[in-house]
Scaffold this motif. Structure first.
Motif, PDB file in Angstrom:
ATOM      1  N   PHE A  37       0.924  -1.064   0.059  1.00  0.00           N
ATOM      2  CA  PHE A  37      -0.173   0.063   0.053  1.00  0.00           C
ATOM      3  C   PHE A  37       0.826   1.231   0.057  1.00  0.00           C
ATOM      4  CE2 PHE A  37      -4.348  -1.921   0.934  1.00  0.00           C
ATOM      5  CZ  PHE A  37      -3.863  -2.985   1.417  1.00  0.00           C
ATOM      6  N   ARG A  38       0.371   2.526  -0.332  1.00  0.00           N
ATOM      7  CA  ARG A  38       1.031   3.682  -0.182  1.00  0.00           C
ATOM      8  C   ARG A  38      -0.099   4.621   0.340  1.00  0.00           C
ATOM      9  NH1 ARG A  38       2.605   5.121  -6.388  1.00  0.00           N
ATOM     10  NH2 ARG A  38       0.476   5.651  -7.318  1.00  0.00           N
ATOM     11  N   GLN A  39       0.465   5.640   1.006  1.00  0.00           N
ATOM     12  CA  GLN A  39      -0.399   6.622   1.409  1.00  0.00           C
ATOM     13  C   GLN A  39       0.616   8.081   1.426  1.00  0.00           C
ATOM     14  OE1 GLN A  39      -2.532   6.010   4.986  1.00  0.00           O
ATOM     15  NE2 GLN A  39      -3.999   7.733   4.198  1.00  0.00           N
ATOM     16  N   LYS A  43      -4.149  12.271   1.094  1.00  0.00           N
ATOM     17  CA  LYS A  43      -4.623  11.463   0.039  1.00  0.00           C
ATOM     18  C   LYS A  43      -5.028  10.062   0.841  1.00  0.00           C
ATOM     19  CE  LYS A  43      -2.422  13.058  -4.156  1.00  0.00           C
ATOM     20  NZ  LYS A  43      -1.735  12.691  -5.358  1.00  0.00           N
ATOM     21  N   GLU A  44      -6.002   9.250  -0.052  1.00  0.00           N
ATOM     22  CA  GLU A  44      -6.479   8.181   0.391  1.00  0.00           C
ATOM     23  C   GLU A  44      -5.337   7.003   0.270  1.00  0.00           C
ATOM     24  OE1 GLU A  44     -11.270   8.524   0.075  1.00  0.00           O
ATOM     25  OE2 GLU A  44      -9.987   6.862  -0.804  1.00  0.00           O
ATOM     26  N   ARG A  45      -5.226   5.887   1.489  1.00  0.00           N
ATOM     27  CA  ARG A  45      -4.621   4.942   1.090  1.00  0.00           C
ATOM     28  C   ARG A  45      -4.500   4.116  -0.271  1.00  0.00           C
ATOM     29  NH1 ARG A  45      -5.419   0.807   5.411  1.00  0.00           N
ATOM     30  NH2 ARG A  45      -7.025   0.049   3.841  1.00  0.00           N
ATOM     31  N   GLU A  46      -3.837   3.723  -0.996  1.00  0.00           N
ATOM     32  CA  GLU A  46      -3.939   3.026  -2.186  1.00  0.00           C
ATOM     33  C   GLU A  46      -3.348   1.501  -2.112  1.00  0.00           C
ATOM     34  OE1 GLU A  46      -2.072   4.932  -5.498  1.00  0.00           O
ATOM     35  OE2 GLU A  46      -3.074   3.706  -7.055  1.00  0.00           O
ATOM     36  N   ALA A  92       5.147   8.769  -1.546  1.00  0.00           N
ATOM     37  CA  ALA A  92       4.354   8.493  -0.332  1.00  0.00           C
ATOM     38  C   ALA A  92       5.218   7.530   0.679  1.00  0.00           C
ATOM     39  CB  ALA A  92       3.129   7.622  -0.984  1.00  0.00           C
ATOM     40  N   HIS A  93       4.405   7.172   1.528  1.00  0.00           N
ATOM     41  CA  HIS A  93       4.864   6.283   2.540  1.00  0.00           C
ATOM     42  C   HIS A  93       4.090   4.888   2.047  1.00  0.00           C
ATOM     43  CE1 HIS A  93       5.723   9.198   5.757  1.00  0.00           C
ATOM     44  NE2 HIS A  93       6.657   8.105   6.252  1.00  0.00           N
ATOM     45  N   TYR A  94       5.386   3.865   1.736  1.00  0.00           N
ATOM     46  CA  TYR A  94       4.810   2.765   1.464  1.00  0.00           C
ATOM     47  C   TYR A  94       4.846   1.559   2.596  1.00  0.00           C
ATOM     48  CZ  TYR A  94       5.032   4.309  -3.311  1.00  0.00           C
ATOM     49  OH  TYR A  94       4.848   4.995  -4.601  1.00  0.00           O
TER      50      TYR A  94
END
Length: 130
Positions: A37-39, A43-46, A92-94
């Motif tokens: 995931f990334r965020q 933004k929303e988490r993806e 993003a943070h992954y």
């Protein structure tokens, strides 16, 4: 106790590459998935990419398809995310996360995170900037 530890993040210029690693320990499920995931801030988490426990099934979000590759080395209990042609919007943070595979659901929907994840890592920061 399940532990997921990510590494490999950093600062990279647009067009560059990074390889993230997720070392998993303590997973006792026979069948499970690992999801990256990334965020990004605000933004929303993806759910970016996902792989089955035997590596036979993979999933990529449209935003990374053709640029990112997920793989695993079960001998090292490690899942990799090779990220090429990085863009500033990949910043993003992954995080990697895992859940037991639900046989009543198709593989792809389980990669979204909408059915919950059992364990999460603490994440690694990827910054794409010139």
């Amino acid at each position: 106790q399940v532990q997921l530890v990510e590494s490999g993040g950093g600062l990279v210029q647009p067009g560059g590459s990074l390889r993230l690693s997720c070392v998993a320990s303590g997973i006792s499920y026979d069948n499970y998935i690992i999801v990256w995931f990334r965020q990004a801030p605000g933004k929303e988490r993806e759910g970016v990419s996902c792989i089955s426990s035997n590596g036979g099934s993979t999933y990529y979000a449209d935003s990374v398809k053709g640029r990112f590759t997920i793989s695993r080395d079960n001998a090292k209990n490690t899942v990799y995310l090779q990220m090429n042609s990085l863009k500033p919007e990949d910043t993003a943070h992954y995080y990697c996360a895992t859940k037991r595979f639900s046989y009543g659901l198709e593989f792809r929907p389980q990669c979204s995170g909408n059915y919950g994840m059992n364990y999460w890592g603490k994440g690694t920061l990827v910054t794409v900037s010139s």
